[in-house]
Design an enzyme around this catalytic site. Structure first.
Site, PDB file in Angstrom:
ATOM      1  N   ARG A   1      -4.665  22.678 -12.627  1.00  0.00           N
ATOM      2  CA  ARG A   1      -3.743  21.580 -13.364  1.00  0.00           C
ATOM      3  C   ARG A   1      -4.160  21.163 -14.773  1.00  0.00           C
ATOM      4  O   ARG A   1      -2.947  20.953 -15.541  1.00  0.00           O
ATOM      5  CB  ARG A   1      -3.755  20.461 -12.294  1.00  0.00           C
TER       6      ARG A   1
ATOM      7  N   GLU B   1       7.289  20.083 -23.834  1.00  0.00           N
ATOM      8  CA  GLU B   1       6.832  20.552 -22.406  1.00  0.00           C
ATOM      9  C   GLU B   1       7.248  21.867 -21.967  1.00  0.00           C
ATOM     10  O   GLU B   1       6.563  22.790 -21.301  1.00  0.00           O
ATOM     11  CB  GLU B   1       6.951  19.482 -21.528  1.00  0.00           C
TER      12      GLU B   1
ATOM     13  N   HIS C   1       5.455  11.456 -27.892  1.00  0.00           N
ATOM     14  CA  HIS C   1       4.676  12.450 -27.203  1.00  0.00           C
ATOM     15  C   HIS C   1       5.097  13.950 -27.736  1.00  0.00           C
ATOM     16  O   HIS C   1       4.157  14.679 -27.776  1.00  0.00           O
ATOM     17  CB  HIS C   1       4.976  12.136 -25.858  1.00  0.00           C
TER      18      HIS C   1
ATOM     19  N   LYS D   1       1.498  11.632 -10.721  1.00  0.00           N
ATOM     20  CA  LYS D   1       0.915  10.898 -11.398  1.00  0.00           C
ATOM     21  C   LYS D   1       1.541   9.763 -11.935  1.00  0.00           C
ATOM     22  O   LYS D   1       2.694   9.819 -12.398  1.00  0.00           O
ATOM     23  CB  LYS D   1       0.473  11.691 -12.737  1.00  0.00           C
TER      24      LYS D   1
ATOM     25  N   ASN E   1      -2.502  20.912 -19.758  1.00  0.00           N
ATOM     26  CA  ASN E   1      -2.910  19.711 -21.022  1.00  0.00           C
ATOM     27  C   ASN E   1      -2.907  20.795 -22.180  1.00  0.00           C
ATOM     28  O   ASN E   1      -3.565  20.418 -23.335  1.00  0.00           O
ATOM     29  CB  ASN E   1      -4.083  19.342 -20.771  1.00  0.00           C
TER      30      ASN E   1
ATOM     31  N   LYS F   1       5.624  23.528 -12.729  1.00  0.00           N
ATOM     32  CA  LYS F   1       4.648  22.417 -12.606  1.00  0.00           C
ATOM     33  C   LYS F   1       4.325  22.178 -11.098  1.00  0.00           C
ATOM     34  O   LYS F   1       3.128  21.959 -10.832  1.00  0.00           O
ATOM     35  CB  LYS F   1       5.582  21.224 -13.541  1.00  0.00           C
TER      36      LYS F   1
ATOM     37  N   HIS G   1      -2.665  14.110 -28.176  1.00  0.00           N
ATOM     38  CA  HIS G   1      -3.190  12.827 -27.952  1.00  0.00           C
ATOM     39  C   HIS G   1      -3.797  12.235 -28.942  1.00  0.00           C
ATOM     40  O   HIS G   1      -4.038  10.819 -29.280  1.00  0.00           O
ATOM     41  CB  HIS G   1      -3.971  12.604 -26.664  1.00  0.00           C
TER      42      HIS G   1
ATOM     43  N   ARG H   1       0.572  -1.244   0.171  1.00  0.00           N
ATOM     44  CA  ARG H   1       0.040   0.042   0.153  1.00  0.00           C
ATOM     45  C   ARG H   1       0.835   1.274  -0.078  1.00  0.00           C
ATOM     46  O   ARG H   1       0.397   2.431   0.507  1.00  0.00           O
ATOM     47  CB  ARG H   1      -0.835  -0.069   1.169  1.00  0.00           C
TER      48      ARG H   1
ATOM     49  N   GLU I   1      -6.232  17.633 -10.342  1.00  0.00           N
ATOM     50  CA  GLU I   1      -6.533  18.081 -11.564  1.00  0.00           C
ATOM     51  C   GLU I   1      -7.899  18.263 -11.677  1.00  0.00           C
ATOM     52  O   GLU I   1      -8.800  17.902 -12.471  1.00  0.00           O
ATOM     53  CB  GLU I   1      -6.005  16.975 -12.742  1.00  0.00           C
TER      54      GLU I   1
ATOM     55  N   HIS J   1      -2.639  19.504 -25.536  1.00  0.00           N
ATOM     56  CA  HIS J   1      -2.607  17.958 -25.240  1.00  0.00           C
ATOM     57  C   HIS J   1      -3.703  17.011 -25.948  1.00  0.00           C
ATOM     58  O   HIS J   1      -3.496  15.902 -26.228  1.00  0.00           O
ATOM     59  CB  HIS J   1      -2.613  17.500 -23.826  1.00  0.00           C
TER      60      HIS J   1
HETATM   61  N1  LIG Z   1       3.367  11.379 -14.878  1.00  0.00           N
HETATM   62  C1  LIG Z   1       3.282  12.459 -15.564  1.00  0.00           C
HETATM   63  O1  LIG Z   1       2.948  13.573 -14.924  1.00  0.00           O
HETATM   64  C2  LIG Z   1       3.611  12.512 -16.885  1.00  0.00           C
HETATM   65  C3  LIG Z   1       3.733  13.819 -17.645  1.00  0.00           C
HETATM   66  C4  LIG Z   1       4.294  13.729 -19.010  1.00  0.00           C
HETATM   67  C5  LIG Z   1       4.757  12.522 -19.601  1.00  0.00           C
HETATM   68  N2  LIG Z   1       4.273  11.313 -19.124  1.00  0.00           N
HETATM   69  C6  LIG Z   1       4.756   9.973 -19.566  1.00  0.00           C
HETATM   70  O2  LIG Z   1       6.044   9.955 -19.702  1.00  0.00           O
HETATM   71  C7  LIG Z   1       6.606   9.111 -20.929  1.00  0.00           C
HETATM   72  C8  LIG Z   1       7.578   9.894 -21.780  1.00  0.00           C
HETATM   73  O3  LIG Z   1       8.716   9.971 -20.969  1.00  0.00           O
HETATM   74  P1  LIG Z   1      10.326  10.191 -21.457  1.00  0.00           P
HETATM   75  O4  LIG Z   1       9.856  11.138 -22.840  1.00  0.00           O
HETATM   76  O5  LIG Z   1      11.051  10.481 -20.463  1.00  0.00           O
HETATM   77  O6  LIG Z   1      10.321   8.816 -22.227  1.00  0.00           O
HETATM   78  P2  LIG Z   1      11.182   7.634 -22.134  1.00  0.00           P
HETATM   79  O7  LIG Z   1      11.187   7.374 -20.604  1.00  0.00           O
HETATM   80  O8  LIG Z   1      10.856   6.328 -22.925  1.00  0.00           O
HETATM   81  O9  LIG Z   1      12.683   7.794 -22.032  1.00  0.00           O
HETATM   82  C9  LIG Z   1      12.976   8.283 -23.705  1.00  0.00           C
HETATM   83  C10 LIG Z   1      14.189   7.302 -24.228  1.00  0.00           C
HETATM   84  O10 LIG Z   1      15.311   7.904 -23.585  1.00  0.00           O
HETATM   85  C11 LIG Z   1      15.975   6.845 -23.091  1.00  0.00           C
HETATM   86  N3  LIG Z   1      16.691   7.550 -21.868  1.00  0.00           N
HETATM   87  C12 LIG Z   1      16.130   8.028 -20.619  1.00  0.00           C
HETATM   88  N4  LIG Z   1      17.290   8.590 -19.874  1.00  0.00           N
HETATM   89  C13 LIG Z   1      18.138   8.657 -20.618  1.00  0.00           C
HETATM   90  C14 LIG Z   1      19.628   9.268 -20.325  1.00  0.00           C
HETATM   91  N5  LIG Z   1      19.894   9.813 -19.417  1.00  0.00           N
HETATM   92  N6  LIG Z   1      20.241   8.900 -21.523  1.00  0.00           N
HETATM   93  C15 LIG Z   1      20.267   8.162 -22.513  1.00  0.00           C
HETATM   94  N7  LIG Z   1      18.857   7.695 -22.673  1.00  0.00           N
HETATM   95  C16 LIG Z   1      18.206   7.816 -21.778  1.00  0.00           C
HETATM   96  C17 LIG Z   1      15.092   5.860 -22.751  1.00  0.00           C
HETATM   97  O11 LIG Z   1      15.703   4.459 -22.576  1.00  0.00           O
HETATM   98  C18 LIG Z   1      14.019   5.863 -23.842  1.00  0.00           C
HETATM   99  O12 LIG Z   1      14.602   5.090 -24.808  1.00  0.00           O
HETATM  100  C19 LIG Z   1       5.171   8.773 -21.398  1.00  0.00           C
HETATM  101  O13 LIG Z   1       4.659   7.316 -21.274  1.00  0.00           O
HETATM  102  C20 LIG Z   1       4.323   9.838 -20.996  1.00  0.00           C
HETATM  103  O14 LIG Z   1       2.972   9.290 -20.851  1.00  0.00           O
HETATM  104  C21 LIG Z   1       3.771  11.285 -17.735  1.00  0.00           C
END
Ligand SMILES: NC(=O)c1ccc[n+]([C@@H]2O[C@H](COP(=O)([O-])OP(=O)(O)OC[C@H]3O[C@@H](n4cnc5c(N)ncnc54)[C@H](O)[C@@H]3O)[C@@H](O)[C@H]2O)c1
Length: 366
Positions: A244, A188, A268, A146, A248, A230, A255, A124, A240, A251
Site C-alpha cells: 500500500r 491520482e 493536494h 482510511k 504514496n 486501489k 506533502h 463503536r 499499509e 506524496h
Molecule cells: N482516505 C484516503 O485514503 C484519502 C486519499 C486521498 C485523499 N484523501 C483526502 O481527501 C481530501 C481531498 O478530497 P477531495 O479532493 O475530494 O476534496 P473535497 O472533498 O474538499 O472536494 C473538493 C471540492 O469539491 C466540492 N465538491 C465535491 N463534490 C462536488 C460535486 N459533485 N460537484 C461540485 N462540487 C463538488 C467540495 O465542496 C469541495 O469544494 C483531503 O483531505 C485528503 O487528505 C483521503
C-alpha cells in the site's frame, strides 16, 4: 447503461462492494435489499453537493428509507478538524439510531474522511456507505478505509482504519465539479499509471484528444481501472505495512510542498503532481531509471500553479520530508520507480542529494 462492480475482499476482515454507475444513483438501493428493519439512514452531505444535488439525493434515498436525518458539512479542507468532528458526532448521537443504522456519506475526500471517522467512532462503528462525488474520491479516498481529520501539528494525524460496508460512485455527480477538482483527481489517476498500469496513459490521451476532458460518462473506464488498482492493493495490505505504500508515489515530496507553503496554498492534487515529477527525477538520478519526465509534463498545462514561492525554502522542504509519517528514524523514505509499473521503497541516506532535485522541480513549475 454501463455498470461496473468490483468486490473488495480484505483478508478475513471485511468484504464490500464498490459499484460505479452513470446516472443511476437509485441502484444504491441494492445495498440495502433484505434489510427490512432499516427505517432510518443518516446522510452526511458536502455543502456544495447538497446545493447542486439535493433533490436527487432526497428523492433517491427517500424511496429507500422512511426517515432521513441529514447533516450538511461546510465545503473544504477546514472541515476536517476536531471541532467539526465533535459537532457531527454530537449530532449523530442525538439521532434515534441503532447499531445497524446506515451512515451514508456523500461528498469528496474531506467529507469522506471526516464522516468515516465519525462512523467509526459512534457506537463503536456504524455501517458506513461512501458515495464519492469528486474524481479524487471516486478513484482514491473512498476506497481502503482510511478515515480521519487534521490536527494543528499536521494533516491526517487523527484517525483510524475503518472499512466501509459499501462504496457507490455515480459519475453523474462529476457534472457539477469545478475544472480544478478534475485536475486534482487526475493527479491520482496518473499515479496509478506510473505505479501499476501504463495503459491508463493511453486512455487519458484518448479522452483529451477527443475533448472529453470534463464529460463524466466518458471517464467511467479510467475511474474503474483506477478504483480497481486501489482495491487490489488495499486488499493485500489494508494497514499499509507493505504494498500500500506504493500509493504514496510523489506524496512525500507533495506533502512537503503542502506543508511548507501552508495548507491551502496548493491543492493536494497540485502538490502531488509536482511531487511525482520530483520522484521521477529522483528515480532517474538515484536508481538510474530511464523514465521520460514528459510522461508527467504532458499534463502540466492543465494545472495552474507556481512553486516559485518555495525557491528559498528548499532546506525546509527537506526537513519536512524527514518529518513525514512515512519517515523512519528521520531517514526519508520515498516511493521511486525502477521503471514504469515497477515501484520500490527507497531510503535516502544523504538528503543533501535532494537539493538539486528540488531546485529543478521548482524551476520547472515556476
Ligand atoms: N482516505 C484516503 O485514503 C484519502 C486519499 C486521498 C485523499 N484523501 C483526502 O481527501 C481530501 C481531498 O478530497 P477531495 O479532493 O475530494 O476534496 P473535497 O472533498 O474538499 O472536494 C473538493 C471540492 O469539491 C466540492 N465538491 C465535491 N463534490 C462536488 C460535486 N459533485 N460537484 C461540485 N462540487 C463538488 C467540495 O465542496 C469541495 O469544494 C483531503 O483531505 C485528503 O487528505 C483521503
Amino acid at each position: 447503461m454501463d455498470n461496473r462492480l468490483t468486490i473488495l475482499n480484505i483478508s478475513n476482515e471485511s468484504r464490500y462492494t464498490i459499484k460505479l454507475v452513470h446516472k443511476e444513483l437509485r441502484k444504491i438501493s441494492e445495498y440495502f435489499l433484505g434489510s427490512s428493519d432499516l427505517e432510518r439512514a443518516l446522510v452526511i452531505v458536502d455543502q456544495k453537493v447538497h446545493l447542486y444535488h439535493r433533490d436527487l439525493i432526497e428523492n433517491t434515498l427517500g424511496k429507500i428509507f422512511k426517515y432521513l436525518s441529514s447533516y450538511i458539512v461546510p465545503s473544504g479542507e477546514k472541515s476536517k478538524n476536531l471541532s467539526q468532528f465533535s459537532s457531527l458526532l454530537h449530532w449523530v448521537l442525538e439521532q434515534p439510531i441503532e447499531r445497524n443504522t446506515p451512515f451514508i456519506v456523500i461528498g469528496g475526500g474531506v467529507v469522506g474522511d471526516l464522516g468515516g471517522f465519525v462512523a467509526a467512532s459512534a457506537l463503536r462503528g456504524l455501517p458506513l456507505y461512501h458515495v464519492p462525488t469528486t474524481l479524487l474520491a471516486m478513484v482514491d479516498s473512498s476506497i481502503g478505509g482510511k478515515t480521519g481529520i487534521n490536527h494543528s501539528t499536521g494533516k491526517n494525524l487523527i484517525g483510524s482504519f475503518y472499512q466501509p460496508s459499501g462504496v457507490f460512485a455515480d459519475t453523474h455527480f462529476l457534472s457539477t465539479l469545478d475544472q480544478k477538482e478534475w485536475t486534482n483527481g487526475l493527479s491520482e489517476i496518473v499515479k496509478y499509471a506510473f505505479i501499476q498500469d501504463r495503459g491508463i496513459f493511453t486512455i487519458l490521451e484518448k479522452l483529451f484528444t477527443q475533448n472529453h476532458d470534463y464529460e463524466p460518462s466518458k471517464w467511467l473506464d479510467v475511474i474503474y481501472r483506477s478504483a480497481q488498482i486501489k482495491s487490489e492493493i488495499v486488499a493485500v495490505d489494508a494497514l499499509e505495512k507493505g504494498r500500500r505504500e506504493f500509493l504514496n508515489f510523489g506524496h512525500t515530496f507533495g506533502h512537503a510542498i503542502e506543508n511548507i507553503a501552508d495548507y491551502g496554498t496548493f491543492s493536494h492534487g497540485e502538490a502531488i503532481f509536482a511531487g511525482m515529477y520530483a520522484a521521477i527525477l529522483t528515480s532517474n538520478e538515484f536508481l538510474h531509471a530511464k523514465i521520460d519526465p514528459n510522461l508527467i509534463l504532458q499534463y502540466a498545462s492543465r494545472y495552474n500553479f507556481s512553486l516559485a514561492c518555495l525557491r528559498y525554502l528548499i532546506p525546509d522542504l527537506i526537513e519536512q520530508m524527514k518529518r513525514d509519517k512515512k519517515a523512519q528514524q528521520s531517514h526519508i523514505r520515498l516511493i521511486l520507480l525502477q521503471d514504469i509499473e515497477a515501484p520500490v521503497v527507497y531510503t535516502v541516506e544523504n538528503e543533501n542529494r535532494l537539493t538539486a532535485i528540488w531546485k529543478q522541480t521548482i524551476e520547472t513549475f515556476s
